[in-house]
Each structure stands twice: as structure tokens, then as C-alpha cells.
Design a protein around this motif. Structure first.
Motif, PDB file in Angstrom:
ATOM      1  N   ILE A 177      11.040  53.588  56.501  1.00  0.00           N
ATOM      2  CA  ILE A 177      11.316  55.291  56.652  1.00  0.00           C
ATOM      3  C   ILE A 177      12.325  55.501  57.891  1.00  0.00           C
ATOM      4  CG2 ILE A 177       9.932  57.008  57.392  1.00  0.00           C
ATOM      5  CD1 ILE A 177       7.341  56.079  56.174  1.00  0.00           C
ATOM      6  N   ALA A 178      12.392  54.789  58.800  1.00  0.00           N
ATOM      7  CA  ALA A 178      13.468  55.077  59.904  1.00  0.00           C
ATOM      8  C   ALA A 178      14.777  54.750  59.201  1.00  0.00           C
ATOM      9  CB  ALA A 178      13.348  53.750  60.857  1.00  0.00           C
ATOM     10  N   ALA A 179      14.917  53.871  58.429  1.00  0.00           N
ATOM     11  CA  ALA A 179      16.393  53.549  57.951  1.00  0.00           C
ATOM     12  C   ALA A 179      16.710  55.082  56.859  1.00  0.00           C
ATOM     13  CB  ALA A 179      16.204  52.388  56.945  1.00  0.00           C
ATOM     14  N   ALA A 180      15.623  55.545  56.326  1.00  0.00           N
ATOM     15  CA  ALA A 180      15.727  56.978  55.562  1.00  0.00           C
ATOM     16  C   ALA A 180      16.367  57.812  56.440  1.00  0.00           C
ATOM     17  CB  ALA A 180      14.767  57.192  55.031  1.00  0.00           C
ATOM     18  N   TYR A 181      15.934  57.793  57.995  1.00  0.00           N
ATOM     19  CA  TYR A 181      16.245  59.095  58.678  1.00  0.00           C
ATOM     20  C   TYR A 181      17.783  58.641  59.006  1.00  0.00           C
ATOM     21  CZ  TYR A 181      11.373  60.586  59.028  1.00  0.00           C
ATOM     22  OH  TYR A 181      10.147  60.677  58.691  1.00  0.00           O
ATOM     23  N   ALA A 182      18.119  57.741  59.174  1.00  0.00           N
ATOM     24  CA  ALA A 182      19.336  57.360  59.541  1.00  0.00           C
ATOM     25  C   ALA A 182      20.288  57.578  58.241  1.00  0.00           C
ATOM     26  CB  ALA A 182      19.591  55.716  59.830  1.00  0.00           C
ATOM     27  N   TYR A 183      19.934  57.138  57.017  1.00  0.00           N
ATOM     28  CA  TYR A 183      20.528  57.610  55.999  1.00  0.00           C
ATOM     29  C   TYR A 183      20.739  59.117  56.000  1.00  0.00           C
ATOM     30  CZ  TYR A 183      21.904  58.738  50.888  1.00  0.00           C
ATOM     31  OH  TYR A 183      22.410  59.054  50.061  1.00  0.00           O
ATOM     32  N   GLU A 184      19.655  59.630  56.057  1.00  0.00           N
ATOM     33  CA  GLU A 184      19.621  61.295  56.087  1.00  0.00           C
ATOM     34  C   GLU A 184      20.636  61.970  56.825  1.00  0.00           C
ATOM     35  OE1 GLU A 184      16.494  63.494  58.002  1.00  0.00           O
ATOM     36  OE2 GLU A 184      15.766  64.193  56.141  1.00  0.00           O
ATOM     37  N   PHE A 198      16.142  44.647  53.876  1.00  0.00           N
ATOM     38  CA  PHE A 198      15.815  43.360  53.846  1.00  0.00           C
ATOM     39  C   PHE A 198      16.415  42.702  55.128  1.00  0.00           C
ATOM     40  CE2 PHE A 198      16.509  45.146  49.415  1.00  0.00           C
ATOM     41  CZ  PHE A 198      15.519  44.638  48.783  1.00  0.00           C
ATOM     42  N   GLY A 199      15.438  42.217  55.827  1.00  0.00           N
ATOM     43  CA  GLY A 199      15.632  41.655  57.049  1.00  0.00           C
ATOM     44  C   GLY A 199      15.479  40.261  56.967  1.00  0.00           C
ATOM     45  N   GLY A 200      15.115  39.531  58.109  1.00  0.00           N
ATOM     46  CA  GLY A 200      14.902  38.189  58.204  1.00  0.00           C
ATOM     47  C   GLY A 200      13.515  37.516  57.808  1.00  0.00           C
ATOM     48  N   GLY A 201      12.260  38.430  58.404  1.00  0.00           N
ATOM     49  CA  GLY A 201      11.181  38.153  57.889  1.00  0.00           C
ATOM     50  C   GLY A 201      10.481  38.945  56.514  1.00  0.00           C
ATOM     51  N   THR A 202      11.087  40.235  56.547  1.00  0.00           N
ATOM     52  CA  THR A 202      10.344  41.301  55.515  1.00  0.00           C
ATOM     53  C   THR A 202      11.179  41.997  54.684  1.00  0.00           C
ATOM     54  OG1 THR A 202      10.154  42.838  57.137  1.00  0.00           O
ATOM     55  CG2 THR A 202       8.198  41.290  56.859  1.00  0.00           C
ATOM     56  N   SER A 203      10.758  42.227  53.398  1.00  0.00           N
ATOM     57  CA  SER A 203      11.605  43.247  52.666  1.00  0.00           C
ATOM     58  C   SER A 203      10.714  44.521  52.479  1.00  0.00           C
ATOM     59  CB  SER A 203      11.965  42.738  51.193  1.00  0.00           C
ATOM     60  OG  SER A 203      12.427  41.616  51.350  1.00  0.00           O
ATOM     61  N   ASP A 204      11.219  45.617  52.841  1.00  0.00           N
ATOM     62  CA  ASP A 204      10.518  46.759  52.941  1.00  0.00           C
ATOM     63  C   ASP A 204      10.918  47.925  52.245  1.00  0.00           C
ATOM     64  OD1 ASP A 204       8.303  46.080  55.043  1.00  0.00           O
ATOM     65  OD2 ASP A 204      10.221  45.638  56.121  1.00  0.00           O
ATOM     66  N   PHE A 205      10.010  48.868  51.544  1.00  0.00           N
ATOM     67  CA  PHE A 205      10.763  49.874  50.674  1.00  0.00           C
ATOM     68  C   PHE A 205       9.936  51.233  50.867  1.00  0.00           C
ATOM     69  CE2 PHE A 205      10.564  45.597  48.613  1.00  0.00           C
ATOM     70  CZ  PHE A 205      11.800  45.451  48.386  1.00  0.00           C
ATOM     71  N   SER A 206      10.641  52.266  50.866  1.00  0.00           N
ATOM     72  CA  SER A 206       9.990  53.496  50.973  1.00  0.00           C
ATOM     73  C   SER A 206      10.812  54.372  49.981  1.00  0.00           C
ATOM     74  CB  SER A 206      10.268  54.289  52.295  1.00  0.00           C
ATOM     75  OG  SER A 206       9.568  53.354  53.226  1.00  0.00           O
ATOM     76  N   LEU A 207       9.943  55.334  49.228  1.00  0.00           N
ATOM     77  CA  LEU A 207      10.440  56.346  48.448  1.00  0.00           C
ATOM     78  C   LEU A 207      10.092  57.666  48.975  1.00  0.00           C
ATOM     79  CD1 LEU A 207      11.642  56.493  45.613  1.00  0.00           C
ATOM     80  CD2 LEU A 207       9.339  56.469  44.627  1.00  0.00           C
ATOM     81  N   LEU A 208      11.228  58.423  49.373  1.00  0.00           N
ATOM     82  CA  LEU A 208      10.813  59.729  50.020  1.00  0.00           C
ATOM     83  C   LEU A 208      12.028  60.739  49.661  1.00  0.00           C
ATOM     84  CD1 LEU A 208      11.386  59.194  53.881  1.00  0.00           C
ATOM     85  CD2 LEU A 208      12.294  57.610  51.966  1.00  0.00           C
ATOM     86  N   HIS A 209      11.571  62.014  49.949  1.00  0.00           N
ATOM     87  CA  HIS A 209      12.640  63.098  49.986  1.00  0.00           C
ATOM     88  C   HIS A 209      13.212  63.188  51.267  1.00  0.00           C
ATOM     89  CE1 HIS A 209      11.405  64.487  45.883  1.00  0.00           C
ATOM     90  NE2 HIS A 209      10.197  64.416  46.250  1.00  0.00           N
ATOM     91  N   VAL A 210      14.301  63.356  51.333  1.00  0.00           N
ATOM     92  CA  VAL A 210      15.038  63.579  52.739  1.00  0.00           C
ATOM     93  C   VAL A 210      16.167  64.604  52.506  1.00  0.00           C
ATOM     94  CG1 VAL A 210      14.495  61.198  53.695  1.00  0.00           C
ATOM     95  CG2 VAL A 210      16.756  61.790  52.256  1.00  0.00           C
ATOM     96  N   GLY A 211      16.678  65.060  53.685  1.00  0.00           N
ATOM     97  CA  GLY A 211      18.008  65.917  53.662  1.00  0.00           C
ATOM     98  C   GLY A 211      17.751  67.213  54.587  1.00  0.00           C
ATOM     99  N   PRO A 212      18.969  67.784  54.696  1.00  0.00           N
ATOM    100  CA  PRO A 212      18.801  68.745  55.717  1.00  0.00           C
ATOM    101  C   PRO A 212      17.699  69.914  55.513  1.00  0.00           C
ATOM    102  CG  PRO A 212      20.864  68.848  54.695  1.00  0.00           C
ATOM    103  CD  PRO A 212      20.270  67.541  54.106  1.00  0.00           C
ATOM    104  N   GLY A 213      17.510  70.109  54.048  1.00  0.00           N
ATOM    105  CA  GLY A 213      16.539  71.234  53.606  1.00  0.00           C
ATOM    106  C   GLY A 213      15.161  70.806  54.124  1.00  0.00           C
TER     107      GLY A 213
END
Ligand SMILES: Nc1ncnc2c1ncn2[C@@H]1O[C@H](COP(=O)(O)OP(=O)(O)OP(=O)(O)O)[C@@H](O)[C@H]1O
Ligand SMILES: [Mg+2]
Length: 443
Positions: A177-184, A198-213
Motif C-alpha cells: 500500500i505504501a508503494a501504491a502511495y509512492a506510485y500515486e 518483491f523484496g528479499g523475504g516477501t512478495s506482497d500485493f495490493s489492489l486499490l484505487h489511487v489518484g489525485p481524485g
């Protein structure tokens, strides 16, 4: 008197391999902490701790170094101390709660807090103010977690490590989710995005709506369609490389001499050294724990009985000399080369050990086929549980060091098309997003 903002918006990504810290300014700009090394400046701080014993004024002291300085001191030392890597991967373990180093007992929280204290000191130096609060990342699923309780246990220990390191309060946010804010922060319109971190220890996924709106109307619980994750990533790929290329040279396929000598070969073949030792060799975070008297004795007697004693000798040397870091470097070198070329050379030399092999990318992809399948299943399960079809996802953002692996990218290109996949800020997007999140929650 310096004028301090009472609560700077700090994001800390304590990663399995690399950590970073970011500060979000009031105007939305994000500044990363720079860490000096002997040769350059970096924004990602290796999450390693090196402990060594020093005699000073007749007294023996244990000195600790972290990040780049840990590696420099470790490499310079004539008598190696203990270099401890991938500490985040221990957080779910209820049995391995600590370790003894030079006769002193340390909990995992103590060890992690040494790294966090130094990260904090670097940030305070750069930003010129005390840092007592932070927004901190956590994976969706910690390495080794099987239940939500395991994750809660790991978060609790991570929080303790932060408090131990002098923080007064930390709030946690999911790393993807943090990575999503950076992308946003790069968007001028709203999107439904899938994040893969995808890091050293874990692979993590989030599906979310982001954007200025989304930001200006205020986020709601409905904007997050779901998270999923699994406790495997770069370290698991490394484990496969060690299993295929390194362990056989250290006797993993060798047998006891009695087997070779017997004319009527026994029905069961006795391996020279126990398999659990090779299993620990595959895991960076367990390797340094092999340096015990018990293991030394097991291996000495294995060497005496082995058909290929020189291989067991090389294993003894690797453990005694604590060459985990050099082995890790050799494996990383190969992995990085294979991210860019169809084939690459693996080499690992030290004393009696000389392992050289040419590896094709296709071989490597075969070795990690099970891990790739687990990643695919995890992504597909997230889409299914969120009731979203791949065609409905506007963009996929992949980040973290292991997202450089072409076979990992291909999983997303196959489902969402290459045109919809974006990558970037592989080592810093989580810290950036955590800082943005800190700013948002304190506003
Ligand atoms: N070019 C590359 N190709 C393949 N793998 C790479 C490349 N560069 C780095 N890696 C791998 O990326 C991993 C580190 O990535 P990163 O720094 O994102 O992880 P982390 O944030 O410390 O871990 P985690 O998020 O799991 O806690 C290591 O396994 C490293 O070997
Ligand atoms: Mg990470």
C-alpha cells in the motif's frame, strides 16, 4: 534554538535486505536519507549487523556495526566476528527468539533495534531534528507466517524493536500500500492499480484505487480491494542457486566412505553430512547460526567418514570463516547478471573452494519454477477474491529488488499486457510511500 516541526512525516522501510527512510515535506516533496559508504553515497542501507569482540584497556567489549559500515568492518577483520543478515525473517519464529554472540545473549528485537538506532541517527543528522515517531512498513505476510496471529506476533516484535531503538510511537502500513502511495504521487488521474512488491523475504500485493481524485475526496475503505502476500522472494531464489550450484561442491550429494568401499553396497546410502546443515546453508539468516561447537563436531566426524573429505573440509571452512556474505554476493551477482543477460557465469572462490559454472537464464527459471507458481497463484487469488478481472486493472506497478527478475515481470505481462506494467524506484518506493502516508495521517 532550532525550530523543530513537532512531528516530521517520516517513513521507515525496514527491509529484509535493504532499509530506507524518507521524509515528506509539507509541499508533498519527498526526501530520502543518504547513507555514506567508503566509496559512495546510497539511499538503501543494508539491513545487516556485524558484531565483533575487541580488547580495549584490558577489557573485552562487543562492538556492533550496521549497514555499509558492518560490511566494511566484516571484510577488514582478520578474525571474523558475526555478520547477521535477513533479520526480519526471524520475526515470526517462536523458537528462535535470540542468539548468543561471544557469550552474550541477544534477542532478535535487540539485534534489529541496533540497525534501527543507526537508521534513526542518520535521519536525525540529515533532517536536523529529533525523530521519535514514524510510519513503518510491514509485509502482508511475514516470512514463516501461517496465520494472522503469526503476523500480529511479528508486528508486535517489530514494534518492540522500534521502541527499543528510542522511538516513542510507530504506526504500521502494509508495504505494497505504501508503494501504491509512492506510485500515486506520479499520477494526474485516478486508476485502479495492482502493486507487486518483491523484496528479499516477501512478495506482497495490493489492489486499490489511487489518484489525485481519490486523495482529495478522502480515502475510504472501499478504495482498497484487497491485499495478499507470501513469505518468499529474492532469498528463496538465492536458496535454489545455493542448492543447485554450491551445496553439491560442499558435499550435499556425497556419501560415507563405507558406501564406496563396500563391495556389496548397502541398501541405504548414508550421506556424509546431515541434510539440515545444507538447508541452513541455503538461508542467509541461518548460515551464521551454524558456527557452533556442535556443528563443528558433527562436520569433523563427517569429514573423517566421507568419501570426498575435501568437500566437507570446504564446508567447514565456509562456516568457520563465516563466508555467508561472500556467498551471498556471488549468488546476487549471478542473479543480477541473469536479469540482464540470457546467460551468466557463477563463480565463488575461497581457499580450497573454487566453484565456476555457466548458468542460462532458462536454467535459473527452471530452478525457481515452484516459487514462480506460488506467486502466480497468490496474484490470481487476489483478483478472484476481489472480483476483479485482469482487464479492469488500469495499471500494474512492480517494485522491490526482485521485480528486476524477468520471469517475475512476465507473470504480470502475461495477465495484464506489457503496456500496462510499470516499474521503478525499486529500492525506495516503500519508504517514499510510508512518508507520504505519515503526512496524510498527521494532516
Ligand atoms: N537486478 C536484480 N535482479 C534480481 N534480483 C535483484 C536485483 N537487484 C536486487 N535483487 C534482489 O532483490 C532483493 C532485495 O530487494 P529489496 O531491497 O526490495 O528487498 P527488501 O525490501 O529488503 O525485502 P522485503 O521487502 O522482503 O523485506 C534481494 O533478494 C536481491 O538479491
Ligand atoms: Mg521491501
Amino acid at each position: 534554538m532550532p525550530s523543530y516541526s513537532t512531528n516530521p512525516s517520516i517513513g521507515i522501510d525496514f527491509g529484509t535486505t535493504n532499509s530506507s527512510i524518507a521524509l515528506a515535506r509539507a509541499n508533498g516533496a519527498v526526501e530520502l536519507v543518504s547513507f555514506p559508504t567508503a566509496t559512495a553515497v546510497t539511499e538503501s542501507f543494508r539491513s545487516v549487523l556485524y558484531l565483533e569482540q575487541r580488547k580495549q584497556a584490558g577489557r573485552t567489549q562487543i562492538k556492533g556495526f550496521t549497514g555499509p559500515s558492518a560490511i566494511e568492518h566484516y571484510l577488514d577483520a582478520e578474525h571474523k566476528g558475526r555478520l547477521i543478515q535477513s533479520l526480519k525473517s526471524y520475526l515470526t519464529s517462536r523458537t528462535l527468539t535470540g542468539t548468543e554472540v561471544f557469550g552474550r545473549r541477544y534477542t532478535i528485537e535487540d539485534l534489529i533495534s541496533r540497525i534501527l538506532s543507526d537508521l534513526r541517527a542518520n535521519a536525525e543528522r540529515q533532517f536536523g531534528e529529533p525523530i521519535l515517531r514514524a510510519t513503518v512498513g510491514r509485509p502482508v505476510r511475514f516470512v514463516g507466517a501461517e496465520t494472522d496471529e503469526d503476523d500480529a506476533f511479528a508486528v508486535d516484535r517489530l514494534r518492540k524493536a522500534f521502541l527499543h531503538a528510542g522511538f516513542e510511537a510507530v504506526q504500521f502500513e502494509m508495504e505494497p500500500i505504501a508503494a501504491a502511495y509512492a506510485y500515486e504521487s506520479t499520477l494526474d488521474h485516478d486508476e485502479l492499480i495492482l502493486i507487486g512488491d518483491f523484496g528479499g523475504g516477501t512478495s506482497d500485493f495490493s489492489l486499490l484505487h489511487v489518484g489525485p481524485g481519490v486523495r482529495s475526496r478522502g480515502r475510504t475503505a472501499k478504495d482498497l480491494l484487497g491485499n495478499s502476500g507470501l513469505g518468499l522472494a529474492g532469498d528463496s531464489f538465492d536458496a535454489r542457486i545455493v542448492r543447485k550450484l554450491v551445496s553439491p561442491a560442499l558435499g550435499s550429494n556425497s556419501f560415507e566412505r563405507s558406501y564406496a568401499l563396500a563391495s556389496d553396497r548397502p541398501a541405504s546410502i548414508i550421506p556424509a553430512a546431515p541434510a539440515w546443515i545444507y538447508a541452513n546453508l541455503e538461508r542467509w539468516h541461518y548460515l551464521s547460526f551454524l558456527k557452533t561447537r556442535n556443528v563443528a563436531e558433527i562436520l569433523k566426524s563427517a569429514r573423517a567418514r566421507a568419501q570426498e573429505p575435501e568437500k566437507i573440509e570446504a564446508l567447514i571452512n565456509l562456516i568457520e570463516e563465516d563466508l555467508g556474505y561472500q556467498l551471498h554476493q556471488a549468488v546476487q551477482r549471478l542473479k543480477i547478471e541473469l536479469s540482464h543477460h540470457d546467460s551468466a557465469e557463477f563463480w565463488f572462490r575461497d581457499g580450497s573452494m573454487d566453484i565456476v559454472a555457466t548458468v542460462r537464464r532458462a536454467d535459473f527459471e527452471g530452478w525457481i519454477a515452484d516459487e514462480l507458481r506460488s506467486i502466480e497463484r497468490c496474484v490470481d487469488a487476489l483478483l478472484t477474491s476481489s472480483n476483479i478481472k485482469p482487464g479492469e486493472v488500469d495499471r500494474v506497478f512492480l517494485t522491490g529488488g526482485t521485480s528486476f527478475v524477468p520471469a517475475v515481470r512476465k507473470i504480470f505481462e502475461a495477465r495484464f499486457t506489457a503496456a500496462r506494467v510499470r516499474t521503478g524506484n525499486e529500492f525506495t518506493s516503500v519508504a517514499r510511500g510510508l512518508a507520504l502516508r505519515a503526512a496524510e495521517t498527521s494532516a
